[in-house]
Scaffold this active site. Structure first.
Site: not given
Ligand code: SDX
Length: 428
Positions: A307, A364
């Protein structure tokens, strides 16, 4: 004495005010930064940038705290009715009995939608994604209520649009679902409460009345409350941005639906179920899929994990996980998907990759399992998220307008080609 920060740039030192929120959050107010220094800030994805000051929802990502207008989410999920929470988010206070009954009765009077909408919905292919139809249908509501296009509408007119949206979304969603099944559409039955009416419209058939299970109604009420707002998330920010141009509320909500559709945002609940089904079909080897999620050369992500703000457990995920166990037990369902989800959660929470990146289950991760137990098809999951989030989007749009915020127009840093003359095609 108000706090300041000093910015040293070139020969000058600039003083920028620091503002403090009611929960002691601090922000540098850079409203005058460009005028005073010629500088702008750059923060792709707004990871460090506040877009507004808001009184609607407070969340603390480190402590896993979520409050709607100051009320803790666990108390609202446990004790409140979804429409009570909708009123709280939109109007700022919990309604008393008279206010609540008036709000509910107004909503009951507007649950029908213009019959022409049927032609609109049935013109789509059965396999059309429901979010695409819903976004179009919500935007098209403005065509039936042209007075809603007035950006300077009276409060009564704005309240009527708010009531119409909350009243009609369940009917629109149910009709979209029925169209996808080729079933006859059900009309709202206003003696039913909001969640029961929705379930009736979704699942009743002319041949047999749908038995409305109280445990399902209770779970749906809880899920809608847990999804109702989440401060400046992607879709809420979209609603505020579109509304800031004085676009009408229907158009602004339609934009929010489109933003929520993305698999990184609300679309994640559908992705989680599809991911869990894939892992189950693959023999349930959670370690293999955890490894894929960690592999930078593999674009697989553990959907439902991580998140932007929560760097601890998403408080909503905890409540939904408990509700999952309760609903499945009450309905006598043993869904192996839930076992895989719990195994995946445990494996991830003990894995350094996820621990270092503070990746925890989000809202989710478990919600889809309950929707599945309610017989809601996976392609409708994100539409369910939209149903819950509607009051929050409305509250954010209303606050932006009440604060008379200017049209949103971010700056940029240009990194493209510098000035050059046109070259005739013959010479390229
Ligand atoms: C919602 O904003 C809100 O409040 C949203 C929400 C709401 O109520 O409105 O809470 C609802 O959207 C919840 C999130 C649902 N999405 C997912 O579950 C999709 C999977 N999660 C991600 O793609 C990710 O965690 C995000 C999009 C939610 C957050 O992304 P960020 O903050 O931009 O973080 P990032 O993508 O930069 O990740 C940081 C690191 C990265 O690795 P490094 O570059 O440091 O090596 O964490 C890794 C990412 O690759 N990472 C994951 C991961 N999520 C982040 N690796 C594997 N699996 C994951 N799910």
């Amino acid at each position: 004495m108000s706090e300041i920060v000093e910015l040293k740039y070139g020969e000058n030192v600039y003083k920028l005010p620091v503002i403090t929120g009611t929960e002691d959050e601090k922000a540098i107010n850079i409203a005058k930064l460009r005028d005073e220094t010629g500088l702008i800030t750059l923060d792709t994805g707004y990871k460090n940038t506040g877009a507004t000051s808001s009184s609607i929802t407070f969340l603390d990502g480190e402590k896993g705290i979520l409050h709607y207008r100051g009320y803790p989410i666990d108390q609202l999920a446990e004790h409140a009715d979804f429409l009570e929470v909708a009123y709280l988010l939109i109007y700022g206070e919990l309604p008393n009995k008279e206010q609540f009954d008036s709000f509910v009765n107004k909503i009951k009077k507007h649950t029908l939608i213009h019959e022409n909408t049927k032609q609109f919905i049935t013109s789509y292919p059965a396999n059309a994604h429901p979010m695409g139809i819903l976004a179009s249908a919500v935007c098209s509501l403005s065509s039936f209520y042209p007075e809603s296009l007035n950006p300077y509408a009276e409060k009564e007119d704005e309240d009527l649009t708010i009531v119409r949206l909350i009243a009609k979304l369940p009917t629109l969603i149910a009709w979209i679902y029925k169209m996808s099944k080729g079933h006859p559409f059900n009309y709202p039955v206003n003696k039913l409460d909001y969640c029961s009416n929705f379930l009736h419209m979704m699942f009743s058939m002319p041949t047999e009345e749908y038995h409305i299970e109280p445990v399902v109604v209770e779970a749906l009420n809880k899920l809608l409350i847990l999804h109702a707002d989440h401060e400046q998330n992607c879709s809420a920010s979209t609603v505020r941005m579109v509304g800031s141009s004085k676009a009408n509320l229907y158009a602004s909500i339609a934009a929010g639906i489109c933003a929520l559709w993305g698999p990184l945002h609300g679309g994640a609940n559908q992705e989680v179920l599809e991911m869990l089904e894939k892992i189950k079909a693959d023999g349930g080897d959670t370690k293999k899929w955890i490894a894929k999620a960690k592999d930078k050369n593999d674009n697989f992500r553990l959907m439902g994990f991580g998140h932007r703000v929560y760097k601890n457990f998403d408080p909503r995920a905890k409540i939904i996980k408990a509700a999952c166990d309760h609903v499945l037990a009450k309905l006598g369902i043993h869904d192996p998907i839930l076992d895989i989800a719990k195994e995946l959660e445990h494996a991830a929470l003990t894995d350094d990759y996820f621990i270092e990146r503070k990746l925890y289950p989000n809202v989710d991760f478990y919600s889809g399992i309950i929707y599945k137990a309610m017989n809601i098809p996976v392609e409708m999951f994100t539409v369910m998220f939209a149903l819950g989030r509607l009051p929050g989007w409305i509250a954010q749009w209303k606050e932006m307008n009440e604060n008379k915020e200017p049209i949103g127009r971010p700056r940029q840093v240009y990194v493209g080609k510098t000035n050059r003359d046109y070259v005739p095609m013959a010479k390229r």
